[in-house]
Design a protein around this motif. Structure first.
Motif, short mmCIF file in Angstrom:
data_model
loop_
_atom_site.label_atom_id
_atom_site.label_comp_id
_atom_site.label_asym_id
_atom_site.label_seq_id
_atom_site.Cartn_x
_atom_site.Cartn_y
_atom_site.Cartn_z
N VAL A 507 0.83 -1.20 0.00
CA VAL A 507 0.00 0.00 0.00
C VAL A 507 0.87 1.25 0.00
O VAL A 507 0.56 2.23 -0.68
N ARG A 508 1.96 1.23 0.74
CA ARG A 508 2.88 2.38 0.72
C ARG A 508 3.43 2.61 -0.68
O ARG A 508 3.54 3.75 -1.14
N GLN A 509 3.77 1.53 -1.35
CA GLN A 509 4.30 1.64 -2.70
C GLN A 509 3.26 2.27 -3.62
O GLN A 509 3.58 3.14 -4.44
N TYR A 510 2.02 1.83 -3.51
CA TYR A 510 0.95 2.39 -4.33
C TYR A 510 0.77 3.88 -4.06
O TYR A 510 0.65 4.69 -5.00
N ALA A 511 0.75 4.26 -2.81
CA ALA A 511 0.54 5.66 -2.47
C ALA A 511 1.70 6.52 -2.98
O ALA A 511 1.49 7.61 -3.53
N ASP A 512 2.93 6.03 -2.83
CA ASP A 512 4.09 6.78 -3.31
C ASP A 512 4.02 6.93 -4.83
O ASP A 512 4.35 8.00 -5.38
N HIS A 513 3.63 5.88 -5.49
CA HIS A 513 3.52 5.93 -6.95
C HIS A 513 2.52 6.98 -7.40
O HIS A 513 2.78 7.75 -8.33
N ARG A 514 1.39 7.05 -6.72
CA ARG A 514 0.37 8.02 -7.11
C ARG A 514 0.87 9.46 -6.93
O ARG A 514 0.62 10.33 -7.77
N GLN A 515 1.58 9.70 -5.85
CA GLN A 515 2.08 11.05 -5.63
C GLN A 515 3.15 11.42 -6.67
O GLN A 515 3.20 12.55 -7.14
N GLU A 516 3.98 10.45 -7.02
CA GLU A 516 4.99 10.71 -8.04
C GLU A 516 4.31 11.01 -9.38
O GLU A 516 4.70 11.94 -10.10
N ARG A 517 3.30 10.23 -9.72
CA ARG A 517 2.58 10.45 -10.97
C ARG A 517 1.95 11.85 -11.00
O ARG A 517 2.04 12.55 -12.00
N LEU A 518 1.33 12.24 -9.89
CA LEU A 518 0.72 13.57 -9.85
C LEU A 518 1.76 14.65 -10.06
O LEU A 518 1.52 15.63 -10.77
N ALA A 519 2.92 14.48 -9.45
CA ALA A 519 3.98 15.48 -9.62
C ALA A 519 4.42 15.56 -11.07
O ALA A 519 4.67 16.65 -11.60
N GLN A 520 4.51 14.43 -11.74
CA GLN A 520 4.90 14.42 -13.13
C GLN A 520 3.86 15.10 -14.01
O GLN A 520 4.19 15.88 -14.91
N VAL A 521 2.60 14.80 -13.75
CA VAL A 521 1.53 15.41 -14.54
C VAL A 521 1.47 16.91 -14.28
O VAL A 521 1.31 17.72 -15.20
N ARG A 522 1.57 17.30 -13.01
CA ARG A 522 1.54 18.71 -12.67
C ARG A 522 2.66 19.47 -13.38
O ARG A 522 2.46 20.55 -13.94
#
Length: 571
Positions: A507-522
């Motif tokens: 779950v930590r891995q999933y959450a970290d991945h989502r935040q990284e993706r958001l940063a990339q999109v932003r």
């Protein structure tokens, strides 16, 4: 011996193929192929040592928030930017054709790797391998204007070529030496295809700690770093360790700065020792990569053909739980859909979770497996409405006569926390919207097993299926599951791929991945917000998913649209 085995670093043990953190597709499931390895470059920056030490090495401790090698020592570096291939970069030293020969790659990629190495070392620690001409170097970078130049690079307001041209500077590629080429193992979701360079700190320049990717930086003798790693004080990935070992053996600073005579790629592969996962790297006793004909003798298996893991085939998880694997393999369903059968020993009723697509042979096999437990189907649960999980709803209802429960048309709704006591089991509903807004998980309380459908998968990550799926809801769902892992949930049984025994880490891995993706999109949307939504989504996919095969861009686009909606909402 033509290989060396390394224990899998803590924190990477549960990552598996699927590619989600590399920008791999997240389409309604996962991909079965290894994630693409992004071309990247890293620089080992050296200076004369103090006292009796012959040389010192500059290293960064990567921030805990980083998706790759978090809390580990690393060298300045990163992935190539498409603009790094700019042929207008003022150039001194070996030309791109010569670098292509040394790297055994195309001229275009050689150019972008060398430029990426110089750009990254300037962005991350303020060291500029450039000068007014082929025989000089910029010596003083203390003027605040150079920090502004770095910030403009990091924000992508300018390319490295534009900086050099405007400043009338020449890239000094002769200050770089190629030392190694390592590729992230195929079982990792975030992968890099990395060339390792070495360079001397230019006289008068200072390597600083302004990088947002690091929590601290230090200069130290290679021997000190190795001793600290041995003592557990500094963690590092195997290629970092091998590079530092080579520097520790160098007879002098000049010796350490010499290029390798021949660089072969090193692709570690997984092996098991005493039921623990290790990584086997095809390197010689000095840490150098091996020619393919030699590397192929790793443990009498060809390089790259060591099994990433035992293929998932379903079967018993414990005496109460078994999986009947549907034969519908694909890039999106991995080995197929997991149909879960649950019943206590001796019980006359069983629960079936996700009977799967409308495949008569599979449905009959499910009934056979239920009967083999001395039971009949007393309840059918659905994690969500996608065809590979629920297409058989009507037919399986006809075959079993059992209640059909799920939060979509055709099934009777479930509520959060609803308890099913059947087959000698206690099974509780956990509403988990996000992948779809009807997504549900089911918790087998006796065993701490959460059946996750496509909310969490056995490999990679799942799509937030725009327009039905919502990222805000999905992030809330991950927090909800994370809370459960602090108490009742220890194991995740997904809708595709193998069981995940470390629920909290996943779950930590999933959450970290989502935040990284958001940063990339932003970052990709800076200055682009006025574009039509469809055009903006295509632009983001092309930039953020540049290393992903184009045939999965439509699926990646769903996640991008969901993230754009999330950002528009001001989240």
């Amino acid at each position: 011996m033509t290989y060396r085995d390394f224990p899998m670093p803590a924190g990477l043990r549960r990552t598996v193929p699927g590619g989600s953190e590399t920008g791999g597709p997240e389409a309604g499931g996962t991909v079965a192929e290894p994630a693409p390895a992004k071309a990247s470059a890293t620089v080992m920056l050296l200076r004369p040592g103090t006292g009796t030490d012959g040389l010192e090495l500059f290293v960064l401790k990567r921030a805990a928030t980083m998706a790759f090698a978090a809390n580990m020592l690393a060298f300045p570096g990163g992935g190539v930017d498409p603009r790094d291939a700019d042929p207008d970069v003022p150039w001194a030293g070996p030309d791109p054709q010569e670098w292509a020969r040394r790297m055994d790659t195309s001229v275009e990629q050689a150019r972008e790797l060398v430029i990426a190495a110089a750009r990254e070392v300037f962005e991350e620690c303020g060291v500029l391998l450039a000068g007014p001409d082929a025989g000089s170097i910029v010596a003083d970078l203390t003027d605040p204007v150079w920090d502004e130049e770095r910030d403009a690079l990091l924000s992508r307001e300018q390319s490295f070529a534009e900086l050099l041209i405007r400043r009338n500077l020449v890239l000094r590629t002769d200050l770089l030496s190629l030392r190694a080429h390592w590729i992230t193992p195929e079982l990792q979701p975030k992968r890099f295809n990395t060339r390792f360079f070495v360079a001397r700190l230019p006289e008068g320049q200072i390597a600083d700690d302004r990088s947002s990717e690091a929590t601290e930086v230090l200069w130290a003798a290679p021997e000190q770093l190795l001793a600290a790693n041995d003592a557990g004080e500094h963690r590092m990935l195997p290629p970092t360790r091998v590079m530092i070992e080579q520097l520790a053996r160098a007879a002098s600073l000049d010796d350490a700065l010499r290029p390798a005579e021949r660089v072969w790629p090193v692709l570690p592969a997984p092996v098991e020792h005493d039921d623990a996962l290790w990584m086997r790297a095809p390197i010689d006793e000095d840490g150098n990569g091996l020619p393919p004909t030699v590397a192929a003798r790793n443990g009498d298996r060809p390089q790259g053909e060591l099994p990433v893991m035992t293929p998932w085939t379903g079967g018993p998880l414990n005496e109460r739980v078994t999986c009947t694997l549907c034969p519908n393999p694909s890039p999106m369903t991995l080995e197929g859909t997991n149909t879960w059968i649950l019943s206590a020993p001796g019980a006359d009723e069983a629960v079936v979770i996700d009977p799967g697509p409308l495949d008569e042979e599979h449905l009959q096999q499910v009934l056979t497996d239920v009967a083999a437990r001395g039971a009949r189907v007393g309840l059918v649960l659905f994690t969500h409405e996608h065809w590979d999980h629920a297409q058989s709803l009507e037919r399986f209802g006809e075959l079993t006569g059992a209640p059909l429960r799920g939060n979509f048309p055709g099934a009777e709704p479930v509520t959060d926390g609803e308890l099913f006591e059947i087959g000698g089991l206690r099974l509780r509903t956990v509403l988990t919207p996000g992948h779809t807004m009807a997504s549900v998980c089911f918790l087998l309380e006796e065993d701490g097993i959460l059946f996750t459908g496509d909310t969490i998968l056995g490999r990679g990550t799942t799509v937030v299926a725009h327009p039905d799926g919502q990222l805000s809801a999905y992030l809330d769902t991950l927090e909800k599951i994370a809370d459960l892992t602090t108490g009742s949930v220890t194991t995740l049984a997904p809708g595709h791929g193998p069981v995940l025994p470390d629920a909290a880490a996943t779950v930590r891995q999933y959450a970290d991945h989502r935040q990284e993706r958001l940063a990339q999109v932003r970052e990709a949307t800076v200055g682009q917000q006025d574009r039509p939504r469809s055009e903006l989504a295509d632009l983001v996919v092309a930039e953020v998913y540049a290393e992903v095969p184009r045939n999965v861009w439509p699926a990646a686009r769903q996640s991008v649209l969901a993230q754009l909606d999330y950002l528009d909402a001001g989240s």
